[in-house]
Design an enzyme around this catalytic site. Structure first.
Site, PDB file in Angstrom:
ATOM      1  N   GLY A  26      11.837  21.749 -12.266  1.00 53.33           N
ATOM      2  CA  GLY A  26      10.981  21.714 -13.458  1.00 53.33           C
ATOM      3  C   GLY A  26      11.427  22.765 -14.460  1.00 53.33           C
ATOM      4  O   GLY A  26      10.635  23.269 -15.252  1.00 53.33           O
ATOM      5  N   ALA A  27      12.733  23.076 -14.425  1.00 51.93           N
ATOM      6  CA  ALA A  27      13.257  24.222 -15.183  1.00 51.93           C
ATOM      7  C   ALA A  27      13.415  23.968 -16.674  1.00 51.93           C
ATOM      8  O   ALA A  27      13.655  24.900 -17.435  1.00 51.93           O
ATOM      9  CB  ALA A  27      14.610  24.636 -14.595  1.00 51.93           C
ATOM     10  N   SER A 152      -2.635  25.907 -11.253  1.00 52.70           N
ATOM     11  CA  SER A 152      -3.202  26.020 -12.598  1.00 52.70           C
ATOM     12  C   SER A 152      -4.645  26.480 -12.472  1.00 52.70           C
ATOM     13  O   SER A 152      -5.298  26.221 -11.442  1.00 52.70           O
ATOM     14  CB  SER A 152      -3.167  24.658 -13.290  1.00 52.70           C
ATOM     15  N   TYR A 165      -5.652  16.034 -12.886  1.00 49.46           N
ATOM     16  CA  TYR A 165      -4.818  17.242 -12.953  1.00 49.46           C
ATOM     17  C   TYR A 165      -5.403  18.325 -12.043  1.00 49.46           C
ATOM     18  O   TYR A 165      -4.684  18.941 -11.249  1.00 49.46           O
ATOM     19  CB  TYR A 165      -4.755  17.718 -14.407  1.00 49.46           C
ATOM     20  N   SER A 168      -4.933  17.566  -8.400  1.00 49.55           N
ATOM     21  CA  SER A 168      -3.516  17.666  -8.017  1.00 49.55           C
ATOM     22  C   SER A 168      -3.113  19.126  -7.846  1.00 49.55           C
ATOM     23  O   SER A 168      -2.310  19.457  -6.972  1.00 49.55           O
ATOM     24  CB  SER A 168      -2.625  16.982  -9.056  1.00 49.55           C
ATOM     25  N   LYS A 169      -3.677  20.018  -8.675  1.00 45.47           N
ATOM     26  CA  LYS A 169      -3.327  21.442  -8.596  1.00 45.47           C
ATOM     27  C   LYS A 169      -4.116  22.149  -7.482  1.00 45.47           C
ATOM     28  O   LYS A 169      -3.632  23.102  -6.875  1.00 45.47           O
ATOM     29  CB  LYS A 169      -3.589  22.112  -9.945  1.00 45.47           C
TER      30      LYS A 169
HETATM   31  N1  NAD Z   1       1.181  25.217 -20.336  1.00 42.94           N
HETATM   32  C1  NAD Z   1       0.104  25.627 -19.680  1.00 42.94           C
HETATM   33  O1  NAD Z   1      -0.876  26.044 -20.300  1.00 42.94           O
HETATM   34  C2  NAD Z   1       0.059  25.596 -18.180  1.00 42.94           C
HETATM   35  C3  NAD Z   1      -1.028  26.219 -17.540  1.00 42.94           C
HETATM   36  C4  NAD Z   1      -1.097  26.202 -16.148  1.00 42.94           C
HETATM   37  C5  NAD Z   1      -0.092  25.586 -15.414  1.00 42.94           C
HETATM   38  N2  NAD Z   1       0.950  25.002 -16.063  1.00 42.94           N
HETATM   39  C6  NAD Z   1       1.957  24.360 -15.218  1.00 42.94           C
HETATM   40  O2  NAD Z   1       3.240  24.865 -15.549  1.00 42.94           O
HETATM   41  C7  NAD Z   1       4.230  23.844 -15.310  1.00 42.94           C
HETATM   42  C8  NAD Z   1       5.071  23.680 -16.570  1.00 42.94           C
HETATM   43  O3  NAD Z   1       4.212  23.236 -17.607  1.00 42.94           O
HETATM   44  P1  NAD Z   1       4.532  23.306 -19.164  1.00 42.94           P
HETATM   45  O4  NAD Z   1       3.290  23.625 -19.868  1.00 42.94           O
HETATM   46  O5  NAD Z   1       5.735  24.163 -19.396  1.00 42.94           O
HETATM   47  O6  NAD Z   1       4.758  21.770 -19.446  1.00 42.94           O
HETATM   48  P2  NAD Z   1       6.018  20.898 -19.833  1.00 42.94           P
HETATM   49  O7  NAD Z   1       5.522  19.512 -19.990  1.00 42.94           O
HETATM   50  O8  NAD Z   1       6.745  21.535 -20.953  1.00 42.94           O
HETATM   51  O9  NAD Z   1       6.913  21.030 -18.527  1.00 42.94           O
HETATM   52  C9  NAD Z   1       6.844  20.198 -17.431  1.00 42.94           C
HETATM   53  C10 NAD Z   1       8.268  19.985 -16.944  1.00 42.94           C
HETATM   54  O10 NAD Z   1       8.226  19.178 -15.770  1.00 42.94           O
HETATM   55  C11 NAD Z   1       9.278  18.215 -15.901  1.00 42.94           C
HETATM   56  N3  NAD Z   1       8.981  17.042 -15.081  1.00 42.94           N
HETATM   57  C12 NAD Z   1       7.961  16.158 -15.233  1.00 42.94           C
HETATM   58  N4  NAD Z   1       8.059  15.197 -14.287  1.00 42.94           N
HETATM   59  C13 NAD Z   1       9.142  15.490 -13.534  1.00 42.94           C
HETATM   60  C14 NAD Z   1       9.738  14.895 -12.392  1.00 42.94           C
HETATM   61  N5  NAD Z   1       9.263  13.762 -11.849  1.00 42.94           N
HETATM   62  N6  NAD Z   1      10.839  15.476 -11.863  1.00 42.94           N
HETATM   63  C15 NAD Z   1      11.348  16.606 -12.411  1.00 42.94           C
HETATM   64  N7  NAD Z   1      10.828  17.221 -13.485  1.00 42.94           N
HETATM   65  C16 NAD Z   1       9.727  16.669 -14.033  1.00 42.94           C
HETATM   66  C17 NAD Z   1       9.332  17.877 -17.386  1.00 42.94           C
HETATM   67  O11 NAD Z   1      10.543  17.255 -17.752  1.00 42.94           O
HETATM   68  C18 NAD Z   1       9.130  19.261 -17.992  1.00 42.94           C
HETATM   69  O12 NAD Z   1      10.355  19.940 -18.174  1.00 42.94           O
HETATM   70  C19 NAD Z   1       3.446  22.579 -14.914  1.00 42.94           C
HETATM   71  O13 NAD Z   1       3.411  22.471 -13.506  1.00 42.94           O
HETATM   72  C20 NAD Z   1       2.045  22.863 -15.440  1.00 42.94           C
HETATM   73  O14 NAD Z   1       1.062  22.156 -14.736  1.00 42.94           O
HETATM   74  C21 NAD Z   1       1.044  24.994 -17.421  1.00 42.94           C
END
Ligand code: NAD
Length: 271
Positions: A26-27, A152, A165, A168-169
């Site tokens: 998920g980088a 999350s 969501y 799942s978390k």
């Molecule tokens: N942004 C926030 O406020 C927040 C808060 C709490 C937790 N998070 C968690 O942090 C993580 C990153 O979130 P973000 O906000 O940067 O969102 P984002 O949508 O920018 O990033 C999610 C990433 O996951 C990748 N992805 C999705 N499905 C995939 C799959 N099947 N295989 C491989 N990669 C896949 C996407 O391509 C993307 O790069 C997530 O797990 C999210 O739940 C985010």
């Protein structure tokens, strides 16, 4: 075998990841890019996976330009073959696994289709499970390793429209605690990070225009709501989440396992 511990570790040495290899699934996200930068900054070699090939390559390129060793492999975390291949690309010494890929959906339970339910659970829960399983299989023969899963605040704070969501978390938190209990004796630690609002990434969904671009005025209103809600009165950046991940990825947290860190500005968990 659990590695021996020195009585008085040098804090700088504890954060030194020279000769360690980290996989980040998920980088390509903003948070993933910040984690890759943080890991590389303290010497780790990183193997980066994501579905989004273009953004993934950009993250790997930036890590290399910063002087780090970084490889990119397009990965679908919902496929065991794909995530196993990502972990295999790390080679025989996998030290750190970060399971970060995630998706969000805003829909009331009554409006949620079977396909939407599967989409969220497949990436956020099954994907983290498969990443943990691949990492544990790779780390067990080495007798060491640390896994960091992305949960999350949604797992703790009930919000309308976020049930899929949130559950799942919550499963990620439960998996983290169960697996920590299971693999501690193999020298493997398993922890999670549960941010609240983080700038960028999926937080922008609340201010998206129909054409996909971000309405800056609406985005600023969302930010202001968050500032009002959190005791520290400031927004969390991807770099703040990366610092929490870094702590859990290094020997600085060598006796911490089965825990969840909440880099969220101090927001209470039940609103
Ligand atoms: N942004 C926030 O406020 C927040 C808060 C709490 C937790 N998070 C968690 O942090 C993580 C990153 O979130 P973000 O906000 O940067 O969102 P984002 O949508 O920018 O990033 C999610 C990433 O996951 C990748 N992805 C999705 N499905 C995939 C799959 N099947 N295989 C491989 N990669 C896949 C996407 O391509 C993307 O790069 C997530 O797990 C999210 O739940 C985010």
């Amino acid at each position: 075998m659990v590695p021996a511990m020195s009585a008085d570790p040098d804090p700088r040495a504890a954060y030194d990841l020279t000769d360690r290899t980290a996989v980040v699934a998920g980088a390509a996200s903003d948070i993933g890019a910040a984690i890759a930068r943080a890991l590389v900054a303290v010497g780790a070699r990183v193997v980066l996976g994501d579905l989004d090939a273009t953004r993934l390559d950009a993250v790997a390129k930036a890590a290399r330009e910063a002087g780090g060793q970084a490889e990119a492999l397009v990965t679908d975390v919902t496929s065991s073959e794909s995530i196993d291949a990502l972990v295999a690309a790390a080679g025989p010494q996998l030290d750190i696994m970060v399971n970060l890929a995630g998706v969000i959906g805003d829909a009331a339970v009554a409006e949620t289709s079977d396909a939407e339910l599967d989409r969220v659970i497949d990436v956020n829960t099954k994907g983290v499970f498969l990443g943990c399983r691949a990492a544990v299989r790779a780390m067990t023969p080495n007798g060491s390793g640390t896994i960091v899963n992305m949960a999350s605040s949604g797992a703790y704070t009930p919000l309308p429209g976020l049930a899929t969501y949130a559950m799942s978390k919550a499963a990620v938190v439960s998996l983290t605690r169960s697996l920590a209990a299971e693999v501690g004796r193999h020298g493997i630690r398993v922890n999670a990070v549960a941010p609240g609002y983080v700038e960028g990434g999926m937080s922008t969904r609340r201010a998206r225009k129909p054409d996909g671009s971000v309405d800056e005025e609406r985005m600023e209103a969302v930010r202001e709501q968050v500032r009002q809600r959190v005791p520290l009165g400031r927004l969390s950046l991807p770099e703040d989440v990366a610092q929490a991940v870094l702590y859990l990825a290094t020997d600085a947290s060598r006796t911490t396992t089965g825990q969840v860190l909440h880099p969220n500005g101090g927001r209470p968990m039940v609103s």
